[in-house]
Design an enzyme around this catalytic site. Structure first.
Site, short mmCIF file in Angstrom:
data_model
loop_
_atom_site.label_atom_id
_atom_site.label_comp_id
_atom_site.label_asym_id
_atom_site.label_seq_id
_atom_site.Cartn_x
_atom_site.Cartn_y
_atom_site.Cartn_z
N SER A 132 -34.84 -2.24 -0.76
CA SER A 132 -35.91 -1.36 -1.26
C SER A 132 -36.90 -1.13 -0.13
CB SER A 132 -36.63 -2.00 -2.44
OG SER A 132 -37.83 -1.29 -2.74
N TYR A 146 -40.64 -9.28 -6.70
CA TYR A 146 -39.59 -8.30 -6.42
C TYR A 146 -39.51 -8.02 -4.92
CZ TYR A 146 -37.12 -3.78 -6.55
OH TYR A 146 -36.24 -2.73 -6.34
P1 NDP Z 1 -31.17 0.37 -13.17
O1 NDP Z 1 -31.96 -0.64 -13.92
O2 NDP Z 1 -31.21 1.78 -13.58
O3 NDP Z 1 -29.64 -0.12 -13.07
C1 NDP Z 1 -29.38 -1.41 -12.63
C2 NDP Z 1 -27.89 -1.61 -12.47
O4 NDP Z 1 -27.69 -2.96 -12.02
C3 NDP Z 1 -27.15 -1.46 -13.77
O5 NDP Z 1 -25.87 -0.91 -13.54
C4 NDP Z 1 -27.05 -2.88 -14.26
O6 NDP Z 1 -25.91 -3.13 -15.05
C5 NDP Z 1 -26.90 -3.64 -12.97
N1 NDP Z 1 -27.32 -5.01 -13.15
C6 NDP Z 1 -28.56 -5.48 -13.40
N2 NDP Z 1 -28.53 -6.80 -13.60
C7 NDP Z 1 -27.23 -7.17 -13.45
C8 NDP Z 1 -26.56 -8.41 -13.54
N3 NDP Z 1 -27.21 -9.55 -13.85
N4 NDP Z 1 -25.23 -8.44 -13.31
C9 NDP Z 1 -24.57 -7.29 -13.03
N5 NDP Z 1 -25.14 -6.09 -12.96
C10 NDP Z 1 -26.46 -6.03 -13.16
O7 NDP Z 1 -31.66 0.23 -11.65
P2 NDP Z 1 -31.56 1.24 -10.40
O8 NDP Z 1 -30.31 2.00 -10.45
O9 NDP Z 1 -32.85 1.94 -10.29
O10 NDP Z 1 -31.52 0.17 -9.21
C11 NDP Z 1 -30.34 -0.13 -8.48
C12 NDP Z 1 -30.74 -0.90 -7.23
O11 NDP Z 1 -31.65 -0.10 -6.47
C13 NDP Z 1 -31.45 -2.23 -7.51
O12 NDP Z 1 -31.04 -3.18 -6.56
C14 NDP Z 1 -32.91 -1.86 -7.31
O13 NDP Z 1 -33.68 -2.98 -6.96
C15 NDP Z 1 -32.80 -0.85 -6.19
N6 NDP Z 1 -33.95 0.06 -6.07
C16 NDP Z 1 -34.29 0.91 -7.08
C17 NDP Z 1 -35.36 1.74 -6.93
C18 NDP Z 1 -35.80 2.71 -7.99
O14 NDP Z 1 -36.89 3.27 -7.86
N7 NDP Z 1 -35.00 2.98 -9.02
C19 NDP Z 1 -36.17 1.73 -5.70
C20 NDP Z 1 -35.72 0.81 -4.70
C21 NDP Z 1 -34.64 0.00 -4.89
P3 NDP Z 1 -25.98 -3.51 -16.63
O15 NDP Z 1 -26.91 -2.53 -17.29
O16 NDP Z 1 -24.56 -3.40 -17.07
O17 NDP Z 1 -26.49 -4.92 -16.72
#
Ligand code: NDP
Length: 237
Positions: A132, A146
């Site tokens: 991030s 975070y």
């Molecule tokens: P979302 O919350 O929209 O999606 C998160 C994804 O990660 C889902 O597919 C979820 O799967 C999966 N996930 C979460 N926890 C677990 C777990 N314990 N085991 C397996 N899968 C897991 O998040 P984003 O798409 O926004 O974020 C994706 C990445 O990008 C993250 O690493 C986040 O920190 C990073 N990021 C996001 C930003 C933003 O503004 N959106 C900015 C900067 C970085 P499920 O629902 O099946 O558990």
């Protein structure tokens, strides 16, 4: 020929948001894609059906399950670690167990997954971890825990790039800024705070992040390793 034709790809955390966009992009580029999910079974199965990919249940909070998943999916040409959770709030009020679970998902899982993938990854292999922009710059209060997880990603990526580079494996971080997903919806309460810091007055789209990940995994990026590839609408400018 599509740029990732024939490549074996594992995406940790592919059921929603940025991860789902990465799955769609890699499938469109010709890769054979497996992705994990934890809580979103229906979304995962629907995405797998639409894209011809494979969805598997693996909780990234469970270190040994993550290692086993990587081992059973290999040898991989590309590993993308996208699964992540974010906690926002007063650190004095945060539940310690929830903070530690976030550290397991955002830090422990990427490290062990990357190491396990590298054991059998061929020359030309690619490891991409979604960090991030807050790994570089914590622009507002409430995200210390975070941010520590995303700064930790930077150290691991730099170190593993040096460890695996001699074998022709690149290791990079992609550092998004605000992206419109369930984690950070464009119409959410942080919007004004975020846009006050950004050059571009909008959230990013998951597809824009997936495009950078695909470039790093593709044939044009062989010289890129150990890098923090920030894509944040100018938040950190
Ligand atoms: P979302 O919350 O929209 O999606 C998160 C994804 O990660 C889902 O597919 C979820 O799967 C999966 N996930 C979460 N926890 C677990 C777990 N314990 N085991 C397996 N899968 C897991 O998040 P984003 O798409 O926004 O974020 C994706 C990445 O990008 C993250 O690493 C986040 O920190 C990073 N990021 C996001 C930003 C933003 O503004 N959106 C900015 C900067 C970085 P499920 O629902 O099946 O558990």
């Amino acid at each position: 020929m599509a740029s990732l034709q024939g490549k074996s790809v594992l995406v940790l955390g592919g059921s929603r948001g940025i991860g789902a966009a990465i799955v769609r992009r890699f499938a469109a580029d010709g890769a054979t894609v497996t992705f994990t999910y934890a809580g979103s079974k229906d979304a995962a199965e629907q995405l797998a059906g639409e894209t011809g990919t494979t969805a598997v249940l693996t909780d990234s909070a469970d270190r040994d399950a993550v290692i086993a998943r990587v081992r059973n999916s290999g040898p991989l040409d590309v590993l993308v670690v996208n699964a992540g959770v974010a906690m926002v709030g007063d650190p004095l009020e945060m539940d310690a167990d929830a903070v530690d679970r976030m550290i397991r998902i955002n830090v422990q899982a990427p490290y062990h997954a990357a190491v396990e993938a590298a054991r059998r990854m061929p020359e030309g292999g690619r490891i991409v971890v979604i960090g991030s922009n807050v790994g570089d710059h914590v622009g507002f209060p409430g995200i210390a825990a975070y941010s520590l997880t995303k700064s930790a990603v930077q150290g691991m990526v730099r170190g593993l790039a040096r460890d695996f580079g001699p074998r022709g494996i690149t290791v990079n971080a992609v550092q998004p800024g605000p992206v419109d997903t369930d984690m950070n919806p464009a119409d959410g309460p942080l919007k004004d705070l975020l846009y006050g810091k950004m050059v571009l007055q909008r959230h990013g789209r998951p597809e824009e992040i997936a495009g950078l990940v695909a470039w790093l995994a593709g044939p044009e990026a062989g010289f890129a390793t150990g890098g923090m590839h920030t894509i944040d609408g100018g938040f950190n400018a």
